[in-house]
Design an enzyme around this catalytic site. Sequence first.
Site, PDB file in Angstrom:
ATOM      1  N   ASP A 228       0.840  -1.200   0.000  1.00  0.00           N
ATOM      2  CA  ASP A 228       0.000   0.000   0.000  1.00  0.00           C
ATOM      3  C   ASP A 228       0.879   1.256   0.000  1.00  0.00           C
ATOM      4  OD1 ASP A 228      -2.470  -1.272  -0.067  1.00  0.00           O
ATOM      5  OD2 ASP A 228      -2.485  -1.566   2.104  1.00  0.00           O
TER       6      ASP A 228
ATOM      7  N   ASP B  75      -0.934  16.263  20.918  1.00  0.00           N
ATOM      8  CA  ASP B  75       0.192  16.056  19.995  1.00  0.00           C
ATOM      9  C   ASP B  75      -0.127  16.509  18.582  1.00  0.00           C
ATOM     10  OD1 ASP B  75       1.547  15.050  22.089  1.00  0.00           O
ATOM     11  OD2 ASP B  75       1.759  13.011  21.328  1.00  0.00           O
TER      12      ASP B  75
HETATM   13  P1  NAP Z   1       5.324   2.674   6.079  1.00  0.00           P
HETATM   14  O1  NAP Z   1       5.877   2.746   7.469  1.00  0.00           O
HETATM   15  O2  NAP Z   1       6.054   1.853   5.089  1.00  0.00           O
HETATM   16  O3  NAP Z   1       3.802   2.190   6.082  1.00  0.00           O
HETATM   17  C1  NAP Z   1       3.175   2.000   7.197  1.00  0.00           C
HETATM   18  C2  NAP Z   1       2.229   0.821   7.072  1.00  0.00           C
HETATM   19  O4  NAP Z   1       0.942   1.353   6.718  1.00  0.00           O
HETATM   20  C3  NAP Z   1       2.604  -0.236   6.018  1.00  0.00           C
HETATM   21  O5  NAP Z   1       2.452  -1.504   6.598  1.00  0.00           O
HETATM   22  C4  NAP Z   1       1.558  -0.008   4.923  1.00  0.00           C
HETATM   23  O6  NAP Z   1       1.186  -1.174   4.235  1.00  0.00           O
HETATM   24  C5  NAP Z   1       0.385   0.476   5.743  1.00  0.00           C
HETATM   25  N1  NAP Z   1      -0.615   1.225   5.003  1.00  0.00           N
HETATM   26  C6  NAP Z   1      -0.451   2.226   4.100  1.00  0.00           C
HETATM   27  N2  NAP Z   1      -1.641   2.652   3.675  1.00  0.00           N
HETATM   28  C7  NAP Z   1      -2.576   1.899   4.305  1.00  0.00           C
HETATM   29  C8  NAP Z   1      -3.994   1.867   4.290  1.00  0.00           C
HETATM   30  N3  NAP Z   1      -4.698   2.706   3.537  1.00  0.00           N
HETATM   31  N4  NAP Z   1      -4.632   0.976   5.090  1.00  0.00           N
HETATM   32  C9  NAP Z   1      -3.949   0.141   5.883  1.00  0.00           C
HETATM   33  N5  NAP Z   1      -2.611   0.113   5.946  1.00  0.00           N
HETATM   34  C10 NAP Z   1      -1.933   1.000   5.171  1.00  0.00           C
HETATM   35  O7  NAP Z   1       5.151   4.134   5.615  1.00  0.00           O
HETATM   36  P2  NAP Z   1       4.785   4.636   4.186  1.00  0.00           P
HETATM   37  O8  NAP Z   1       4.905   3.565   3.175  1.00  0.00           O
HETATM   38  O9  NAP Z   1       5.533   5.891   4.050  1.00  0.00           O
HETATM   39  O10 NAP Z   1       3.221   4.920   4.378  1.00  0.00           O
HETATM   40  C11 NAP Z   1       2.772   6.095   4.979  1.00  0.00           C
HETATM   41  C12 NAP Z   1       1.545   5.750   5.721  1.00  0.00           C
HETATM   42  O11 NAP Z   1       1.899   5.086   6.913  1.00  0.00           O
HETATM   43  C13 NAP Z   1       0.777   6.974   6.160  1.00  0.00           C
HETATM   44  O12 NAP Z   1      -0.139   7.381   5.180  1.00  0.00           O
HETATM   45  C14 NAP Z   1       0.109   6.521   7.442  1.00  0.00           C
HETATM   46  O13 NAP Z   1      -1.226   6.153   7.235  1.00  0.00           O
HETATM   47  C15 NAP Z   1       0.887   5.297   7.853  1.00  0.00           C
HETATM   48  N6  NAP Z   1       1.420   5.531   9.189  1.00  0.00           N
HETATM   49  C16 NAP Z   1       0.889   4.816  10.195  1.00  0.00           C
HETATM   50  C17 NAP Z   1       1.298   5.052  11.486  1.00  0.00           C
HETATM   51  C18 NAP Z   1       0.688   4.280  12.595  1.00  0.00           C
HETATM   52  O14 NAP Z   1      -0.183   3.442  12.309  1.00  0.00           O
HETATM   53  N7  NAP Z   1       1.078   4.530  13.829  1.00  0.00           N
HETATM   54  C19 NAP Z   1       2.286   6.009  11.760  1.00  0.00           C
HETATM   55  C20 NAP Z   1       2.782   6.729  10.703  1.00  0.00           C
HETATM   56  C21 NAP Z   1       2.346   6.480   9.403  1.00  0.00           C
HETATM   57  P3  NAP Z   1       2.147  -1.942   3.217  1.00  0.00           P
HETATM   58  O15 NAP Z   1       3.006  -2.806   4.064  1.00  0.00           O
HETATM   59  O16 NAP Z   1       1.191  -2.714   2.372  1.00  0.00           O
HETATM   60  O17 NAP Z   1       2.916  -0.909   2.447  1.00  0.00           O
END
Ligand code: NAP
Length: 276
Positions: free
Chosen positions: A54, A158
């Site tokens: 994703d 935050d």
């Molecule tokens: P990343 O650290 O590689 O991705 C974070 C995780 O989020 C990966 O496992 C990714 O899945 C998953 N992901 C992305 N879009 C998703 C969706 N729509 N629904 C469910 N899971 C999803 O970081 P990145 O590739 O730069 O992605 C940025 C995204 O990470 C941001 O948009 C944010 O939503 C997410 N994020 C989450 C957190 C948290 O949950 N605490 C913190 C910061 C950012 P894949 O393994 O399939 O790529």
Amino acid sequence: MTQMKTINKKRIALMASRNPKSEAVYNQLFTTLKDAGFILSSKQPDVVISIGGDGMLLSAFHKYEHLLNTTRFVGVHTGHLGFYTDYRDFEVQELVENLKLDRGAKISYPVLRVVVQFKNGEKISYRALNEATLKRLSKTMVADVMINQVHFEQFRGDGLSVSTPTGSTAYNKSLGGAVLHPTIEALQLAEIASLNNRVYRTLGSSVIIPKKDRIAILPVHNDRYSLSVDNKTYIYDNIEAVGFYLDDTKIHFVATPSHTSFWERVKDAFIGDVET
Ligand code: NAP
């Protein structure tokens, strides 16, 4: 034969994450699509195929967001089943066969528009597929939250995150927000560690607002803030307000005959097969 050529004159761009599995799928797709008569080109593609997860689809979206009206996306996941990925790495042949039969059918999901307005009157605007998150860098963020220009609350904590329906399963979910079916055209505002005590009070739960509504966050202190838009983070001073609303443009995916239902994906990602 002539008809076959017309069908396959589609321009396809391939984007893969940097790991051996994704690169192998990239090479396999490149050869199979070329042999089938498709035009492989990163310029003005009709279809963008993202290979990875994703996160990779987010990168593909931002690379081609200026072509959202004319380009459709397909995601191939090299790990588990994702939220933006309809195919797994072992389904390359099926993907190519579906692209041969494709007549332009699409599944469309809402995209978030984020507008940063600075104190000098300048504006910068972004699109987000998952979410946009505002945080103050040095201290607790204090900000007025407006919904449709009416003061809703003063937030202390935050930060605040505004997500799309498809982004509701990403950061928003970790923040305790609700999972929203992507056919619901709405935005979700989620709090990040809000201060709630005798002095400070916010709603404490996430809010889902409809398509026509707009959210604005007005930071109280003139300080340095981070604005994360999907997988990119920008640092800004002198922010007057950040506005959030659903964009006029949606993201379009190539409709897949074997499209897995959203709830199956949610179950697969977060629950799995728990023994009862
Ligand atoms: P990343 O650290 O590689 O991705 C974070 C995780 O989020 C990966 O496992 C990714 O899945 C998953 N992901 C992305 N879009 C998703 C969706 N729509 N629904 C469910 N899971 C999803 O970081 P990145 O590739 O730069 O992605 C940025 C995204 O990470 C941001 O948009 C944010 O939503 C997410 N994020 C989450 C957190 C948290 O949950 N605490 C913190 C910061 C950012 P894949 O393994 O399939 O790529």
